[in-house]
Design a protein around this motif. Structure first.
Motif, mmCIF file in Angstrom:
data_model
loop_
_atom_site.group_PDB
_atom_site.id
_atom_site.type_symbol
_atom_site.label_atom_id
_atom_site.label_comp_id
_atom_site.label_asym_id
_atom_site.label_seq_id
_atom_site.Cartn_x
_atom_site.Cartn_y
_atom_site.Cartn_z
ATOM 1 N N ARG A 80 0.812 -1.227 0.000
ATOM 2 C CA ARG A 80 0.000 0.000 0.000
ATOM 3 C C ARG A 80 0.844 1.275 0.000
ATOM 4 O O ARG A 80 0.508 2.239 -0.689
ATOM 5 C CB ARG A 80 -0.943 0.010 1.195
ATOM 6 C CG ARG A 80 -2.048 -1.024 1.101
ATOM 7 C CD ARG A 80 -2.942 -0.961 2.334
ATOM 8 N NE ARG A 80 -3.967 -1.962 2.301
ATOM 9 C CZ ARG A 80 -5.183 -1.760 1.794
ATOM 10 N NH1 ARG A 80 -5.501 -0.601 1.256
ATOM 11 N NH2 ARG A 80 -6.078 -2.723 1.825
ATOM 12 N N GLN A 81 1.915 1.286 0.776
ATOM 13 C CA GLN A 81 2.677 2.518 0.943
ATOM 14 C C GLN A 81 3.877 2.643 0.013
ATOM 15 O O GLN A 81 4.357 3.745 -0.209
ATOM 16 C CB GLN A 81 3.136 2.658 2.395
ATOM 17 C CG GLN A 81 1.989 2.815 3.352
ATOM 18 C CD GLN A 81 2.445 2.937 4.798
ATOM 19 O OE1 GLN A 81 3.630 3.039 5.103
ATOM 20 N NE2 GLN A 81 1.486 2.917 5.712
ATOM 21 N N ARG A 82 4.374 1.547 -0.495
ATOM 22 C CA ARG A 82 5.562 1.601 -1.358
ATOM 23 C C ARG A 82 5.229 1.303 -2.821
ATOM 24 O O ARG A 82 5.532 2.091 -3.698
ATOM 25 C CB ARG A 82 6.624 0.607 -0.890
ATOM 26 C CG ARG A 82 7.043 0.750 0.531
ATOM 27 C CD ARG A 82 8.192 1.661 0.666
ATOM 28 N NE ARG A 82 8.849 1.455 1.958
ATOM 29 C CZ ARG A 82 9.672 2.318 2.482
ATOM 30 N NH1 ARG A 82 9.951 3.431 1.842
ATOM 31 N NH2 ARG A 82 10.220 2.086 3.650
ATOM 32 N N ILE A 83 4.594 0.162 -3.071
ATOM 33 C CA ILE A 83 4.369 -0.274 -4.450
ATOM 34 C C ILE A 83 3.237 0.499 -5.124
ATOM 35 O O ILE A 83 3.399 0.990 -6.241
ATOM 36 C CB ILE A 83 4.112 -1.797 -4.501
ATOM 37 C CG1 ILE A 83 5.352 -2.565 -4.029
ATOM 38 C CG2 ILE A 83 3.717 -2.250 -5.901
ATOM 39 C CD1 ILE A 83 6.574 -2.387 -4.901
ATOM 40 N N HIS A 84 2.101 0.625 -4.467
ATOM 41 C CA HIS A 84 0.979 1.336 -5.085
ATOM 42 C C HIS A 84 1.312 2.790 -5.399
ATOM 43 O O HIS A 84 0.794 3.352 -6.369
ATOM 44 C CB HIS A 84 -0.252 1.281 -4.191
ATOM 45 C CG HIS A 84 -0.941 -0.046 -4.226
ATOM 46 N ND1 HIS A 84 -1.940 -0.368 -3.346
ATOM 47 C CD2 HIS A 84 -0.793 -1.140 -5.023
ATOM 48 C CE1 HIS A 84 -2.367 -1.593 -3.587
ATOM 49 N NE2 HIS A 84 -1.691 -2.086 -4.595
ATOM 50 N N LYS A 85 2.170 3.390 -4.617
ATOM 51 C CA LYS A 85 2.520 4.799 -4.832
ATOM 52 C C LYS A 85 3.345 5.017 -6.097
ATOM 53 O O LYS A 85 3.448 6.144 -6.575
ATOM 54 C CB LYS A 85 3.259 5.353 -3.616
ATOM 55 C CG LYS A 85 2.331 5.589 -2.452
ATOM 56 C CD LYS A 85 3.036 6.301 -1.327
ATOM 57 C CE LYS A 85 2.025 6.574 -0.215
ATOM 58 N NZ LYS A 85 2.626 7.288 0.901
ATOM 59 N N ILE A 86 3.943 3.972 -6.637
ATOM 60 C CA ILE A 86 4.717 4.119 -7.872
ATOM 61 C C ILE A 86 3.786 4.555 -9.005
ATOM 62 O O ILE A 86 4.130 5.392 -9.818
ATOM 63 C CB ILE A 86 5.481 2.829 -8.218
ATOM 64 C CG1 ILE A 86 6.526 2.556 -7.128
ATOM 65 C CG2 ILE A 86 6.127 2.924 -9.594
ATOM 66 C CD1 ILE A 86 7.243 1.234 -7.277
ATOM 67 N N GLY A 87 2.603 3.948 -9.063
ATOM 68 C CA GLY A 87 1.562 4.435 -9.953
ATOM 69 C C GLY A 87 1.533 3.918 -11.381
ATOM 70 O O GLY A 87 0.602 4.195 -12.092
ATOM 71 N N CYS A 88 2.489 3.168 -11.849
ATOM 72 C CA CYS A 88 2.484 2.688 -13.239
ATOM 73 C C CYS A 88 2.311 1.176 -13.311
ATOM 74 O O CYS A 88 2.634 0.561 -14.316
ATOM 75 C CB CYS A 88 3.762 3.117 -13.948
ATOM 76 S SG CYS A 88 5.277 2.462 -13.206
ATOM 77 N N ILE A 89 1.788 0.583 -12.245
ATOM 78 C CA ILE A 89 1.680 -0.873 -12.153
ATOM 79 C C ILE A 89 0.288 -1.328 -12.570
ATOM 80 O O ILE A 89 -0.719 -0.802 -12.106
ATOM 81 C CB ILE A 89 2.006 -1.343 -10.718
ATOM 82 C CG1 ILE A 89 3.467 -1.017 -10.419
ATOM 83 C CG2 ILE A 89 1.719 -2.825 -10.553
ATOM 84 C CD1 ILE A 89 3.861 -1.263 -8.991
ATOM 85 N N ASN A 90 0.260 -2.325 -13.439
ATOM 86 C CA ASN A 90 -1.000 -2.908 -13.887
ATOM 87 C C ASN A 90 -1.444 -4.044 -12.970
ATOM 88 O O ASN A 90 -2.609 -4.139 -12.624
ATOM 89 C CB ASN A 90 -0.857 -3.408 -15.326
ATOM 90 C CG ASN A 90 -2.153 -3.898 -15.897
ATOM 91 O OD1 ASN A 90 -3.163 -3.212 -15.810
ATOM 92 N ND2 ASN A 90 -2.139 -5.076 -16.482
ATOM 93 N N SER A 91 -0.494 -4.913 -12.563
ATOM 94 C CA SER A 91 -0.863 -6.027 -11.692
ATOM 95 C C SER A 91 0.322 -6.450 -10.824
ATOM 96 O O SER A 91 1.476 -6.252 -11.185
ATOM 97 C CB SER A 91 -1.365 -7.228 -12.497
ATOM 98 O OG SER A 91 -0.322 -7.786 -13.261
ATOM 99 N N ILE A 92 -0.038 -7.024 -9.676
ATOM 100 C CA ILE A 92 0.925 -7.559 -8.722
ATOM 101 C C ILE A 92 0.484 -8.976 -8.384
ATOM 102 O O ILE A 92 -0.670 -9.196 -8.029
ATOM 103 C CB ILE A 92 0.952 -6.718 -7.424
ATOM 104 C CG1 ILE A 92 1.343 -5.276 -7.724
ATOM 105 C CG2 ILE A 92 1.895 -7.331 -6.399
ATOM 106 C CD1 ILE A 92 1.123 -4.341 -6.550
ATOM 107 N N ASP A 93 1.402 -9.933 -8.506
ATOM 108 C CA ASP A 93 1.118 -11.325 -8.165
ATOM 109 C C ASP A 93 2.138 -11.751 -7.119
ATOM 110 O O ASP A 93 3.343 -11.669 -7.358
ATOM 111 C CB ASP A 93 1.210 -12.200 -9.411
ATOM 112 C CG ASP A 93 0.878 -13.644 -9.136
ATOM 113 O OD1 ASP A 93 -0.064 -13.910 -8.375
ATOM 114 O OD2 ASP A 93 1.585 -14.519 -9.678
ATOM 115 N N THR A 94 1.661 -12.195 -5.965
ATOM 116 C CA THR A 94 2.523 -12.443 -4.810
ATOM 117 C C THR A 94 2.595 -13.919 -4.467
ATOM 118 O O THR A 94 1.579 -14.606 -4.458
ATOM 119 C CB THR A 94 1.965 -11.675 -3.583
ATOM 120 O OG1 THR A 94 1.910 -10.282 -3.908
ATOM 121 C CG2 THR A 94 2.807 -11.880 -2.362
#
Length: 96
Positions: A64-78
Motif C-alpha cells: 500500500r505505501q511503497r508499491i501502489h505509490k509508484i503508480g504505473c503498475i498494472n498487476s501484482i502477483d505475490t
C-alpha cells in the motif's frame, strides 16, 4: 522486528511497455529497502522482486505505501516462501 523476515516473490506487470514507464518503476524500486532484488523478466510478468517483510501486515503496508505509490503498475502477483530447499551464495564453475 523480533522474528526472522518472511521472503516474498512479487511479479509485477507494468501499465505500459515504454522506456519512461520502465524507468520510473526501476528508479522507484531501487529506493525501497524491502526490495532485496529486482529482475527484468520475459513471460507474463515484467519484473520479479524478492522482498522481505516481518509478517503479513508488514507486507500489506509495503504494497500500500511503497508499491501502489509508484503508480504505473498494472498487476501484482505475490508468492510467499514457506520453506527453502536449496540456497547457494557461491556461483558454481560454469561451462565445466
Amino acid at each position: 522486528m523480533g522474528c526472522l523476515p518472511i521472503t516474498v516473490f512479487v511479479r509485477v506487470t507494468l501499465q505500459g511497455q515504454t522506456a519512461d514507464v520502465a524507468g520510473l518503476f526501476e528508479n522507484e524500486v531501487r529506493n525501497i529497502p524491502e526490495v532485496l532484488e529486482c529482475y527484468v523478466m520475459t513471460g507474463a510478468a515484467d519484473y520479479l522482486l524478492r522482498v522481505v517483510a516481518s509478517d503479513l501486515k508488514d507486507y500489506e503496508r509495503f504494497v500500500r505505501q511503497r508499491i501502489h505509490k509508484i503508480g504505473c503498475i498494472n498487476s501484482i502477483d505475490t508468492s510467499f516462501v514457506y520453506g527453502v530447499v536449496k540456497q547457494a551464495h557461491v556461483f558454481p564453475k560454469l561451462g565445466a
